[in-house]
Scaffold this motif. Structure first.
Motif, PDB file in Angstrom:
ATOM      1  N   ARG A 113     -29.271 -94.904 -41.200  1.00  0.00           N
ATOM      2  CA  ARG A 113     -28.612 -94.912 -42.507  1.00  0.00           C
ATOM      3  C   ARG A 113     -28.693 -93.563 -43.212  1.00  0.00           C
ATOM      4  N   LEU A 114     -28.647 -92.497 -42.425  1.00  0.00           N
ATOM      5  CA  LEU A 114     -28.628 -91.151 -42.994  1.00  0.00           C
ATOM      6  C   LEU A 114     -27.184 -90.733 -43.263  1.00  0.00           C
ATOM      7  N   ASN A 115     -26.963 -90.045 -44.367  1.00  0.00           N
ATOM      8  CA  ASN A 115     -25.645 -89.510 -44.680  1.00  0.00           C
ATOM      9  C   ASN A 115     -25.446 -88.185 -43.951  1.00  0.00           C
ATOM     10  N   LEU A 116     -24.240 -87.983 -43.428  1.00  0.00           N
ATOM     11  CA  LEU A 116     -23.942 -86.786 -42.644  1.00  0.00           C
ATOM     12  C   LEU A 116     -22.759 -86.057 -43.254  1.00  0.00           C
ATOM     13  N   GLY A 117     -22.739 -84.745 -43.070  1.00  0.00           N
ATOM     14  CA  GLY A 117     -21.647 -83.952 -43.615  1.00  0.00           C
ATOM     15  C   GLY A 117     -21.295 -82.774 -42.729  1.00  0.00           C
TER      16      GLY A 117
END
Length: 214
Positions: A113-117
């Motif tokens: 559930r890590l946000n990636l960019g």
């Protein structure tokens, strides 16, 4: 938040260009005015940063036309030069493949559930098209690309813009990129935890996190 560069980090650009060049040469061998060695030398020349700086007053289309005339003869029209460029880009797109470790890495990070960019230089539409072509666009929550912001790496403000868009502080994020100066050092200067992914050798660098695969 974990940000990534694209070319050389997620996408094996060097391999795609090499395979495209081989295909392009074979398809056009009877029309080319150069042999294979000269063909490779000309492509390398036009990709060289020094030559690009000398020709910086020209648009990418004008530079591509110059290359095609050097390859096929200076008698060819703009229309033919543009068509040859499009032919090469077609072969290039056919070889858009992520590095073997990319999908497993992104899957594992998303499972946590890590946000990636994404933070990268280039044309927004072209780079988003590349993410689509690689089949990985949907992994990323924030996509920040230089011409969209009027900022280019290594300017620290493009990293700060991405953090603002993600509504996080720089120190709460990581940035992974293959270029020591433009990616790892530049993101660190912006207050982000910079990570240099050095896929080509085992070189390390003081005061930086260095990895050799994802």
């Amino acid at each position: 938040m974990i940000f990534f560069d694209i070319d050389g980090t997620l996408f094996d650009q060097e391999k795609a260009e090499k395979l495209a060049a081989i295909h392009f040469f074979k398809e056009n061998i009877t029309d080319l005015q150069v042999n294979q060695k000269e063909f490779v030398a000309l492509r390398d020349l036009y990709q060289n940063n020094f030559l690009v700086s000398l020709l910086k007053g020209l648009s990418p289309q004008e530079r591509n036309r110059m290359l095609m005339r050097d390859l096929f003869g200076h008698h060819i029209s703009n229309e033919i030069a543009d068509q040859k460029t499009n032919d090469f880009l077609k072969f290039y797109k056919q070889n858009w493949i992520p590095f073997h470790d990319v999908i497993p890495c992104l899957e594992q990070l998303k499972s946590k559930r890590l946000n990636l960019g994404i933070i990268c230089n280039g044309d927004y539409d072209r780079q988003v098209d590349k993410l689509d072509g690689l089949g990985i666009k949907n992994y990323f929550d924030v996509i920040t690309i230089s011409n969209q912001k009027g900022l280019t790496k290594p300017n620290k403000h493009i990293f700060l813009e991405a953090c603002n868009e993600a509504n996080i502080k720089p120190e709460q994020s990581y940035y992974i990129g293959d270029n020591l100066v433009y990616d790892a050092i530049a993101s660190k200067n912006a207050g982000i935890n910079g990570i240099w992914i050095n896929r080509k050798n085992r070189t390390t660098y003081d005061d930086l996190n260095v990895i050799h695969s994802l």
